[in-house]
Design a protein around this motif. Structure first.
Motif, short mmCIF file in Angstrom:
data_model
loop_
_atom_site.label_atom_id
_atom_site.label_comp_id
_atom_site.label_asym_id
_atom_site.label_seq_id
_atom_site.Cartn_x
_atom_site.Cartn_y
_atom_site.Cartn_z
N UNK A 3 -16.07 16.38 11.33
CA UNK A 3 -16.83 17.60 11.52
C UNK A 3 -17.41 17.64 12.90
N UNK A 4 -17.15 18.75 13.61
CA UNK A 4 -17.72 18.95 14.93
C UNK A 4 -18.82 19.98 14.85
N UNK A 5 -19.96 19.69 15.42
CA UNK A 5 -21.06 20.64 15.40
C UNK A 5 -21.20 21.37 16.73
N UNK A 6 -20.27 21.19 17.61
CA UNK A 6 -20.32 21.89 18.89
C UNK A 6 -19.80 23.31 18.72
N UNK A 7 -20.20 24.23 19.65
CA UNK A 7 -19.72 25.60 19.54
C UNK A 7 -18.20 25.65 19.60
N UNK A 11 -12.24 31.75 15.49
CA UNK A 11 -11.37 31.18 14.50
C UNK A 11 -11.27 29.68 14.54
N UNK A 12 -12.09 29.01 15.28
CA UNK A 12 -12.06 27.55 15.32
C UNK A 12 -12.85 26.99 14.15
N UNK A 13 -12.18 26.69 13.06
CA UNK A 13 -12.86 26.00 11.99
C UNK A 13 -13.26 24.64 12.50
N UNK A 14 -14.54 24.22 12.32
CA UNK A 14 -14.98 22.96 12.90
C UNK A 14 -14.54 21.75 12.09
N UNK A 15 -13.33 21.76 11.59
CA UNK A 15 -12.74 20.64 10.88
C UNK A 15 -11.48 20.28 11.64
N UNK A 16 -11.45 19.09 12.23
CA UNK A 16 -10.46 18.77 13.25
C UNK A 16 -9.02 19.05 12.84
N UNK A 65 -15.08 29.99 6.44
CA UNK A 65 -13.75 29.43 6.15
C UNK A 65 -13.73 27.91 6.10
N UNK A 66 -14.57 27.28 6.88
CA UNK A 66 -14.66 25.82 6.81
C UNK A 66 -15.15 25.39 5.43
N UNK A 67 -16.10 26.13 4.89
CA UNK A 67 -16.58 25.86 3.54
C UNK A 67 -15.46 26.02 2.52
N UNK A 68 -14.64 27.06 2.68
CA UNK A 68 -13.49 27.24 1.78
C UNK A 68 -12.57 26.02 1.84
N UNK A 69 -12.22 25.62 3.06
CA UNK A 69 -11.25 24.54 3.23
C UNK A 69 -11.78 23.21 2.70
N UNK A 70 -13.06 22.93 2.96
CA UNK A 70 -13.64 21.67 2.47
C UNK A 70 -13.83 21.69 0.96
N UNK A 330 -18.73 14.61 1.37
CA UNK A 330 -19.63 14.19 2.45
C UNK A 330 -19.61 15.18 3.61
N UNK A 331 -18.44 15.71 3.91
CA UNK A 331 -18.34 16.67 5.01
C UNK A 331 -19.01 18.00 4.66
N UNK A 332 -18.99 18.36 3.39
CA UNK A 332 -19.73 19.55 2.97
C UNK A 332 -21.23 19.34 3.21
N UNK A 333 -21.72 18.17 2.91
CA UNK A 333 -23.13 17.86 3.17
C UNK A 333 -23.43 17.91 4.67
N UNK A 334 -22.52 17.38 5.49
CA UNK A 334 -22.70 17.43 6.94
C UNK A 334 -22.66 18.87 7.45
N UNK A 335 -21.77 19.67 6.88
CA UNK A 335 -21.68 21.07 7.27
C UNK A 335 -23.00 21.79 7.01
N UNK A 336 -23.60 21.54 5.85
CA UNK A 336 -24.87 22.17 5.51
C UNK A 336 -25.96 21.78 6.50
N UNK A 337 -26.02 20.51 6.84
CA UNK A 337 -27.05 20.04 7.77
C UNK A 337 -26.86 20.65 9.15
N UNK A 338 -25.63 20.66 9.65
CA UNK A 338 -25.39 21.17 11.01
C UNK A 338 -25.56 22.68 11.07
N UNK A 339 -25.19 23.39 10.02
CA UNK A 339 -25.29 24.85 10.03
C UNK A 339 -26.70 25.36 10.04
N UNK A 340 -27.63 24.55 9.58
CA UNK A 340 -29.03 24.98 9.50
C UNK A 340 -29.90 24.33 10.55
#
Length: 344
Positions: A3-7, A11-16, A65-70, A330-340
Motif C-alpha cells: 500500500x502506497x500512501x503517496x499521492x 486512476x492510480x489505485x494505491x495497490x502496487x 476502487x482500491x477498497x473494491x480490489x482489496x 491487513x491492507x484494508x486496515x492500512x487503507x483506512x488509516x492512511x485515508x483518514x
C-alpha cells in the motif's frame, strides 16, 4: 501487494500490483465514450490538458476502487473478477465530483480548473451523466452470477449519494441544521459509496452474507471517517495539498461536519460564526481566518478528530469479523488509516 500512501495520478489505485491494470481498465472505459464527452472526462481525470495534449495531473487517490480490489482479494476473488466493479465505483465517484463542482461553483479541483469552469456547465454535467452510465454498463456486462446483485448494490448507493447531496444543498439555505442531520447526510453522500465498494468486492468473490455485511460495514464507517478528515482539510488544509483555495469550505459557507458542530455548540463562538455565515457580502480573507478560529474554539475541530478515531474503531470491528486472506485484510486496515490521516 503493498500500500502506497503517496499521492497518485488519475486512476492510480494505491495497490502496487493492480495500479497499471486498473489505470488501463479505467482509461479503456472512458475512451469508449463519444469524442466530445471523452475529451472532458479525460481532462477531469488529468490525462490531458484542455486542448487534448497529454498530461499527467493529479487525479485523486482512487480509494474506492482500491477498497473494491482489496475486499475482493480478502474473500479470494481474482483481479479479473473485481476490476469491473472497481472501475464502476471510480466512474460513479467522478460523476459525483463533476456535478458537485457545478453545484458548488468550485473553480479549482486538484490544482487545475474544474471541468465546468474550463468547458461550461452543460458539458460538465453531461460528462458526469456519461460516467455514471458507463459505470453501470460495465458492471452489468460482466454477466457473472452476482452481476444483478452488484448492480442493485451500486444503484442503491447512487440513490443514497444523490439523496445526501440534495440534503447538503438544502443545508445551505438553513440556519438550523443539527449535528444529527449532518451526520445522516454524510452517511448517504459519502458512507454509502464506500460501503458499496466493500460489498462489491465481496460479491465479486461470491462471499457469504457475513463477509459481505462485514466489508460493507467497514466501508460505511471508513467513508464517514474520511468525510470528517476531508471536512477538516476544507477548513485547515494546505492548498498545495488540497488543490483548492485556503478555507474553501468556509468561503462557500458549507455546513460541513466541524462547522455544524461549532454552530450548535451554544457558545459565544457559535453566535459569532452564525452571524458571519448569515452575511450577504463575500467573506474577506481575514474573515475566513477568524471563522476557522471560531470553529476550532467552539470545539468543531477536536470533535471531528474524535469522530475519526471512533469511526476507525468501528471500521476495524466490522473488519475483524471477516475471515479472509490475511494480507488483504491487513491492507484494508492500512487503507483506512492512511485515508483518514489527512488533517493538516
Amino acid at each position: 501487494m503493498t500500500l502506497s500512501t503517496s499521492p497518485s495520478n488519475a486512476g492510480d489505485a494505491p495497490v502496487a500490483d493492480t495500479r497499471e491494470p486498473f489505470r488501463a481498465a479505467l482509461r479503456a472505459a472512458v475512451e469508449s465514450l463519444p469524442e466530445s464527452i471523452r475529451h472532458i472526462a479525460g481532462y477531469h481525470f488529468g490525462w490531458w490538458d484542455p486542448h487534448g495534449r497529454p498530461e499527467c495531473a493529479d487525479g485523486g487517490k482512487a480509494l474506492r476502487p482500491t477498497l473494491v480490489l482489496l475486499a475482493g482479494k480478502a474473500v479470494g476473488a481474482e483481479i479479473s473478477q473485481t476490476m469491473p466493479a472497481a472501475v464502476a465505483v471510480e466512474l460513479v465517484h467522478n460523476f459525483s465530483l463533476l456535478h458537485d463542482d457545478v453545484m458548488d461553483r468550485d473553480t479549482t479541483r486538484r490544482h487545475r480548473a474544474t471541468a465546468w469552469h474550463q468547458f461550461g456547465i452543460g458539458p460538465a454535467i453531461l460528462a458526469g451523466d456519461a460516467l455514471v452510465t458507463l459505470g453501470f454498463a460495465g458492471l452489468a456486462a460482466t454477466g457473472g452470477r452476482n452481476a444483478d446483485a452488484a448492480t442493485r448494490v451500486l444503484s442503491a448507493a447512487v440513490l443514497s449519494l444523490v439523496e445526501g447531496q440534495t440534503a447538503d444543498m438544502a443545508f445551505e439555505q438553513r440556519s438550523d441544521v443539527s449535528v444529527e442531520e449532518c451526520v445522516s447526510m454524510v452517511d448517504r453522500k459519502t458512507g454509502a459509496l464506500f460501503g458499496c465498494s466493500g460489498a462489491l468486492g465481496a460479491l465479486a468473490g461470491a462471499a457469504g452474507p457475513g463477509a459481505i455485511a462485514g466489508l460493507q460495514g467497514f466501508g460505511n464507517a471508513l467513508g464517514r471517517a474520511f468525510q470528517h478528515a476531508d471536512d477538516l482539510l476544507g477548513i485547515w488544509g494546505d492548498p498545495a495539498v488540497t488543490g483548492k483555495p485556503a478555507h474553501s469550505d468556509l468561503r462557500n459557507r458549507k455546513k460541513s461536519l466541524p462547522v455544524v458542530w461549532a454552530l450548535r455548540s451554544a457558545t459565544p463562538e457559535a453566535k459569532a460564526l452564525a452571524e458571519m455565515y448569515s452575511r450577504a457580502e463575500e467573506l474577506s480573507d481575514a474573515d475566513l481566518v477568524h471563522a476557522a478560529e471560531l470553529v476550532e474554539s467552539a470545539g468543531g475541530r477536536d470533535w471531528s478528530r474524535s469522530q475519526i478515531d471512533r469511526l476507525l474503531a468501528s471500521a476495524m470491528l466490522a473488519l475483524s469479523g471477516v475471515r479472509g486472506e490475511a494480507t488483504a485484510v491487513a491492507e484494508l486496515a492500512n487503507l483506512a488509516a492512511s485515508a483518514t490521516r489527512r488533517d493538516s
